[in-house]
Design a protein around this motif. Structure first.
Motif, PDB file in Angstrom:
ATOM      1  N   PHE A   4      31.245  41.455  35.329  1.00  0.00           N
ATOM      2  CA  PHE A   4      32.444  40.632  35.230  1.00  0.00           C
ATOM      3  C   PHE A   4      32.263  39.477  34.268  1.00  0.00           C
ATOM      4  N   PHE A   5      31.061  38.973  34.166  1.00  0.00           N
ATOM      5  CA  PHE A   5      30.792  37.847  33.281  1.00  0.00           C
ATOM      6  C   PHE A   5      29.717  38.262  32.289  1.00  0.00           C
ATOM      7  N   SER A  71      39.521  40.988  28.591  1.00  0.00           N
ATOM      8  CA  SER A  71      40.372  40.501  29.669  1.00  0.00           C
ATOM      9  C   SER A  71      41.200  41.620  30.304  1.00  0.00           C
ATOM     10  N   GLY A  72      41.664  42.575  29.535  1.00  0.00           N
ATOM     11  CA  GLY A  72      42.489  43.661  30.078  1.00  0.00           C
ATOM     12  C   GLY A  72      41.704  44.551  31.023  1.00  0.00           C
ATOM     13  N   LEU A  73      40.514  44.932  30.614  1.00  0.00           N
ATOM     14  CA  LEU A  73      39.672  45.780  31.457  1.00  0.00           C
ATOM     15  C   LEU A  73      39.266  45.055  32.731  1.00  0.00           C
ATOM     16  N   PHE A  76      42.162  44.937  35.129  1.00  0.00           N
ATOM     17  CA  PHE A  76      42.370  46.251  35.727  1.00  0.00           C
ATOM     18  C   PHE A  76      41.360  46.518  36.838  1.00  0.00           C
ATOM     19  N   VAL A  77      40.089  46.211  36.617  1.00  0.00           N
ATOM     20  CA  VAL A  77      39.047  46.432  37.627  1.00  0.00           C
ATOM     21  C   VAL A  77      39.301  45.564  38.857  1.00  0.00           C
ATOM     22  N   ILE A  78      39.675  44.316  38.661  1.00  0.00           N
ATOM     23  CA  ILE A  78      39.968  43.427  39.796  1.00  0.00           C
ATOM     24  C   ILE A  78      41.164  43.954  40.574  1.00  0.00           C
ATOM     25  N   LEU A  82      41.143  45.039  44.529  1.00  0.00           N
ATOM     26  CA  LEU A  82      42.073  44.460  45.496  1.00  0.00           C
ATOM     27  C   LEU A  82      42.907  45.532  46.192  1.00  0.00           C
ATOM     28  N   CYS A  83      43.319  46.552  45.449  1.00  0.00           N
ATOM     29  CA  CYS A  83      44.075  47.654  46.065  1.00  0.00           C
ATOM     30  C   CYS A  83      43.217  48.401  47.088  1.00  0.00           C
ATOM     31  N   LEU A  84      41.967  48.676  46.728  1.00  0.00           N
ATOM     32  CA  LEU A  84      41.075  49.357  47.667  1.00  0.00           C
ATOM     33  C   LEU A  84      40.817  48.509  48.907  1.00  0.00           C
ATOM     34  N   LEU A  85      40.651  47.221  48.708  1.00  0.00           N
ATOM     35  CA  LEU A  85      40.424  46.311  49.846  1.00  0.00           C
ATOM     36  C   LEU A  85      41.670  46.273  50.740  1.00  0.00           C
ATOM     37  N   ALA A  86      42.861  46.211  50.152  1.00  0.00           N
ATOM     38  CA  ALA A  86      44.084  46.207  50.947  1.00  0.00           C
ATOM     39  C   ALA A  86      44.246  47.525  51.704  1.00  0.00           C
TER      40      ALA A  86
END
Length: 92
Positions: A4-5, A71-73, A76-78, A82-86
């Motif tokens: 991520f960084f 930034s786009g990638l 998208f990963v974040i 978040l969708c998987l966590l939800a």
């Protein structure tokens, strides 16, 4: 592996040495004086605003390129995480 960084890569040091030649400088100065006496325009006159504008545009392009590159990638990963966590919290 997704990071991520990202750490910035080291900048390359691009230095070309310049040698001072007193005779050449004296010749250029003499030519400049003769052209000025004849009323011709000085081609070597500094164009400060032109140079400053070019440097500003180059700097802004570098900043935009760095900001937009990953930034786009990353977004998208974040979003996927978040969708998987939800999904995990709501359905399991």
């Amino acid at each position: 592996m997704i990071t991520f960084f990202k750490t910035p890569k080291p900048k390359r040091f691009d230095y070309t040495p310049q040698y001072y030649d007193a005779r050449k400088e004296a010749l250029k100065e003499r030519e400049r004086q003769i052209k000025q006496e004849m009323g011709e325009a000085d081609e070597d006159a500094p164009r400060v605003s032109l140079i400053r504008g070019q440097m500003r545009r180059q700097y802004e392009q570098k900043i935009k390129g760095r900001a937009n590159r990953g930034s786009g990638l990353r977004l998208f990963v974040i979003f996927i995480i978040l969708c998987l966590l939800a999904y995990y919290l709501l359905y399991l």
